[in-house]
Design a protein around this motif. Structure first.
Motif, PDB file in Angstrom:
ATOM      1  N   GLY A 151      33.678  25.264 -53.901  1.00  0.00           N
ATOM      2  CA  GLY A 151      32.846  24.572 -54.871  1.00  0.00           C
ATOM      3  C   GLY A 151      32.438  23.189 -54.426  1.00  0.00           C
ATOM      4  N   LEU A 152      33.386  22.385 -53.921  1.00  0.00           N
ATOM      5  CA  LEU A 152      33.077  21.040 -53.453  1.00  0.00           C
ATOM      6  C   LEU A 152      32.267  21.092 -52.166  1.00  0.00           C
ATOM      7  CD1 LEU A 152      33.255  17.999 -53.483  1.00  0.00           C
ATOM      8  CD2 LEU A 152      35.599  18.163 -52.585  1.00  0.00           C
ATOM      9  N   ILE A 277      22.327  19.488 -60.934  1.00  0.00           N
ATOM     10  CA  ILE A 277      23.093  20.273 -59.965  1.00  0.00           C
ATOM     11  C   ILE A 277      23.567  21.568 -60.628  1.00  0.00           C
ATOM     12  CG2 ILE A 277      25.109  20.325 -58.459  1.00  0.00           C
ATOM     13  CD1 ILE A 277      25.031  17.238 -58.512  1.00  0.00           C
ATOM     14  N   THR A 278      23.348  22.673 -59.969  1.00  0.00           N
ATOM     15  CA  THR A 278      23.850  23.955 -60.454  1.00  0.00           C
ATOM     16  C   THR A 278      25.023  24.386 -59.576  1.00  0.00           C
ATOM     17  OG1 THR A 278      21.677  24.648 -61.246  1.00  0.00           O
ATOM     18  CG2 THR A 278      23.311  26.370 -60.885  1.00  0.00           C
ATOM     19  N   PRO A 279      26.210  24.525 -60.147  1.00  0.00           N
ATOM     20  CA  PRO A 279      27.352  24.903 -59.319  1.00  0.00           C
ATOM     21  C   PRO A 279      27.278  26.367 -58.908  1.00  0.00           C
ATOM     22  CG  PRO A 279      27.996  24.927 -61.609  1.00  0.00           C
ATOM     23  CD  PRO A 279      26.572  24.409 -61.573  1.00  0.00           C
ATOM     24  N   THR A 280      27.903  26.690 -57.806  1.00  0.00           N
ATOM     25  CA  THR A 280      28.055  28.077 -57.404  1.00  0.00           C
ATOM     26  C   THR A 280      29.341  28.609 -58.034  1.00  0.00           C
ATOM     27  OG1 THR A 280      26.916  27.744 -55.298  1.00  0.00           O
ATOM     28  CG2 THR A 280      28.365  29.659 -55.464  1.00  0.00           C
ATOM     29  N   ALA A 301      38.370  34.625 -50.174  1.00  0.00           N
ATOM     30  CA  ALA A 301      37.105  35.358 -50.183  1.00  0.00           C
ATOM     31  C   ALA A 301      36.137  34.807 -51.213  1.00  0.00           C
ATOM     32  CB  ALA A 301      37.366  36.839 -50.471  1.00  0.00           C
ATOM     33  N   LEU A 302      36.611  33.947 -52.106  1.00  0.00           N
ATOM     34  CA  LEU A 302      35.788  33.443 -53.192  1.00  0.00           C
ATOM     35  C   LEU A 302      34.701  32.511 -52.661  1.00  0.00           C
ATOM     36  CD1 LEU A 302      35.430  33.280 -56.304  1.00  0.00           C
ATOM     37  CD2 LEU A 302      36.912  31.263 -56.234  1.00  0.00           C
ATOM     38  N   VAL A 303      33.478  32.736 -53.092  1.00  0.00           N
ATOM     39  CA  VAL A 303      32.364  31.861 -52.749  1.00  0.00           C
ATOM     40  C   VAL A 303      32.153  30.905 -53.919  1.00  0.00           C
ATOM     41  CG1 VAL A 303      29.929  31.727 -52.140  1.00  0.00           C
ATOM     42  CG2 VAL A 303      31.308  33.666 -51.347  1.00  0.00           C
ATOM     43  N   GLY A 304      32.356  29.625 -53.697  1.00  0.00           N
ATOM     44  CA  GLY A 304      32.160  28.647 -54.757  1.00  0.00           C
ATOM     45  C   GLY A 304      33.363  28.538 -55.666  1.00  0.00           C
ATOM     46  N   ALA A 603      22.852  34.479 -63.837  1.00  0.00           N
ATOM     47  CA  ALA A 603      21.649  34.095 -63.101  1.00  0.00           C
ATOM     48  C   ALA A 603      21.953  33.196 -61.916  1.00  0.00           C
ATOM     49  CB  ALA A 603      20.669  33.389 -64.038  1.00  0.00           C
ATOM     50  N   VAL A 604      23.024  32.409 -61.975  1.00  0.00           N
ATOM     51  CA  VAL A 604      23.296  31.467 -60.892  1.00  0.00           C
ATOM     52  C   VAL A 604      24.444  31.929 -60.007  1.00  0.00           C
ATOM     53  CG1 VAL A 604      22.457  29.556 -62.279  1.00  0.00           C
ATOM     54  CG2 VAL A 604      24.893  30.074 -62.283  1.00  0.00           C
TER      55      VAL A 604
END
Length: 607
Positions: A151-152, A277-280, A301-304, A603-604
């Protein structure tokens, strides 16, 4: 209320749900009704027993420090205008349905920012802004971000690229590197390469990993550059020779760059929430699946970001009327009863039936807020008692009684099918009603080789019926808007425009399926010469012409047959986010679309 506790040090399975008394605000405090709670990698480390000497946490304890939600109540001395407001706050024990927060810790959340996004931004946003500010990036600066799939890290990639830097994102998986490219990385790498050590390729290095990889990233910092050593994912910060940093003129900042006074944190959080800013968010699961969130973080494995949901969003209406009556509400996440499953919805289709109910055409009395949407796809999120043959995390699609336009919905597993890999979630959500209705009405018409007319052939039911009929050797002619004619010809359908004289343009036919409900039954009976050869699913005046009105069923078998045939194409006319459900309803009412309208709840979220 429900909380999630660390019952003992260990793996993710030590996280357990427990019911406790609701908190009561003391002077200077508020009670926040939690909508979403942030999940940090350090929380997974603390759960496993790391950092006891610094943090002093001993089981049982409730983890979680960042939440977003609504103020439920205020303590003595707190301005009562806080009550009901959307806020985010740093708290103790955030994995809970309610949390106590000091009023000074509250950060207002703009109406346009979803609460789950606010929870995901609350802690990484201030850190990212502080690091970017300290880096003093100039256009063309060469920047390296390690741990760029978190995330960061992803936020640093996005902000650095927006500042004009040439960003290299270092991440462990293809999915993380692909996401980094989408948010602005010019280059991606899996890990520092040994032959590059000491070459000093980067003016600024943001090290979110630490340990040995962080040490190798330090070697890639150019003379006179800046190295930020804030990451501890490897168990500790990057180790490097301070004398070597001095010799090469490298400015080094450590954890102090992401540690703030309460006042500093509040200002940075407010900047974050208003920065667009839109977080992942790679994983959003209910509180009772906190163990899955921790396992995903530890599995790398987590993205964001991962967030825990204490509430769910649902599109509802409280009165009959136009699409404006639809609202997106925060609701309790439903618990599956015996014989039910809970679906974490990824996509839901919009049908004419949805807006007809919303307008009150079905003469069903409203007894409180009503949901909308009967076709969904997603993953099974929880199993009720006596449910066999299904598993949590399994991709599925099918019909639900109502309420499909939501983050979570309950379903009868008998009405679900496993989603095949060749269908996207949007395509799967668009099929159940159309496939069942098309198969049923063709059977009622006894369609065999001959000439079939389908009204509204470019809609969901019409398209499936046309393709099924063509596969049986039937000649299909259909009424549709001229903009859809080329697509229909590719399917082997002879298109005819709507409007005056359409019947003359069609000519004699052997059977008619009316999916339009636009006053075409009289001429349809004339073209066939037999009212028994006409079926409508949309015109309530059917009885006046001796025509059958065919109503829906819930048997998933016809849908399974259509999917397994692999020969049916279902175009998606438009995709809307959940927040724009009213726009999706409006477009459905306008009609003349090619395929189905779909609303997505994520959506994001990269999928």
């Amino acid at each position: 209320m429900k909380v999630i506790e660390v019952t003992r040090f260990g793996g993710p399975d030590v996280l357990r749900a427990r019911e406790v008394h609701d908190p009561v605000a003391r002077p200077g405090q508020v009670v926040v009704g939690v909508a979403a709670a942030d999940v940090l990698s350090v929380e997974a480390q603390l759960r496993a027993g790391w950092g006891r000497e610094w943090f002093g946490a001993e089981p049982p304890f409730v983890p979680g420090t960042g939440v977003a939600g609504h103020v439920l109540s205020v303590g003595e001395g707190v301005d009562p205008s806080w009550r009901g407001r959307r806020v985010a706050a740093m708290v103790g024990g955030g994995y809970a349905e309610q949390a106590l927060a000091e009023v000074e810790a509250l950060v207002p959340v703009p109406d346009a920012l979803p609460l789950r996004d606010a929870a995901a931004l609350l802690q990484v946003g201030p850190a990212a802004l502080s690091l970017i500010d300290a880096a003093e990036l100039k256009p063309g600066a060469r920047v390296l971000v390690t741990g760029a799939g978190g995330g960061l890290g992803l936020m640093l990639v996005e902000l650095a690229a927006a500042a004009g830097a040439e960003v290299t994102a270092m991440a462990s998986s293809t999915a993380k590197r692909r996401r980094a490219e989408l948010v602005g990385a010019a280059h991606t790498e899996q890990a520092p390469r040994t032959e590059q050590a000491g070459q000093g390729r980067f003016d600024v290095v943001f090290d979110g990993v630490g340990g040995e990889q962080g040490a190798r990233a330090f070697e890639l910092t150019a003379p006179g550059g800046r190295f930020f050593a804030y990451g501890v994912m490897a168990g500790g910060p990057a180790s490097f020779d301070a004398a070597e940093a001095d010799r090469r003129g490298i400015t080094v900042r450590g954890m102090e760059q992401v540690q703030f006074t309460p006042e500093e944190f509040t200002l940075l959080a407010e900047r974050t929430f208003n920065a667009g800013i839109t977080p992942t968010i790679g994983l959003a699961v209910p509180l009772d699946r906190a163990a899955d969130a921790h396992a995903a973080i530890e599995g790398r494995a987590l993205v964001g970001k991962a967030v825990l949901l204490a509430t769910s969003r649902a599109v509802r209406y409280r009165e009959y009327g136009e699409a404006d009556v639809l609202t997106v509400d925060e609701v309790t996440i439903p618990a599956p009863g015996p014989g039910q499953v809970r679906i974490a919805v990824k996509a839901a289709a919009v049908n004419a039936l949805d807006w007809k109910f919303r307008k009150g055409y079905m003469v069903v009395p409203l007894e409180g807020p009503a949901g909308t949407g009967i076709e969904v796809s997603g993953t099974i999120d929880a199993l009720g008692e006596d449910v066999a043959g299904w598993r949590v995390g399994q991709p599925v699609f099918g019909r639900v009684p109502t309420g499909g336009l939501a983050d979570h919905v309950l379903a009868d597993p008998a009405e679900l099918l496993a989603k095949p890999d060749h269908l996207t979630y949007e395509e799967a959500a668009a099929l159940p009603v159309a496939a069942e209705t098309a198969a049923r009405t063709l059977a009622e018409l006894g369609v065999e080789p001959g000439r079939l007319l389908i009204h509204a052939v470019a809609g969901g039911v019409g398209l499936v019926a046309a393709q099924l009929a063509r596969a049986r050797g039937v000649e299909v002619v259909g009424t549709a808007g001229e903009s859809h004619h080329a697509f229909l010809r590719d399917l082997g359908v002879t298109p005819v425009t709507y409007g005056e004289g359409w019947a003359d343009r069609v000519g004699p036919v052997d059977a008619v399926l009316d999916a339009s409900g636009r006053g075409v039954l009289a001429d349809s009976v004339r073209l066939t010469g037999d009212a028994d050869k006409v079926v409508t699913i949309a015109d309530p005046a059917a009885g006046e012409f001796g025509v059958r009105f065919s109503t829906g069923g819930t048997d998933p078998a016809p849908v399974r047959d259509v999917v397994e045939s692999g020969s049916v194409r279902m175009p998606i006319a438009r995709v809307f986010p959940l927040e724009s459900a009213a726009d999706a309803h409006r477009l459905s009412e306008e009609g003349h679309l090619l395929g189905k309208i779909v609303v997505i709840t994520e959506a994001v979220v990269p999928r």
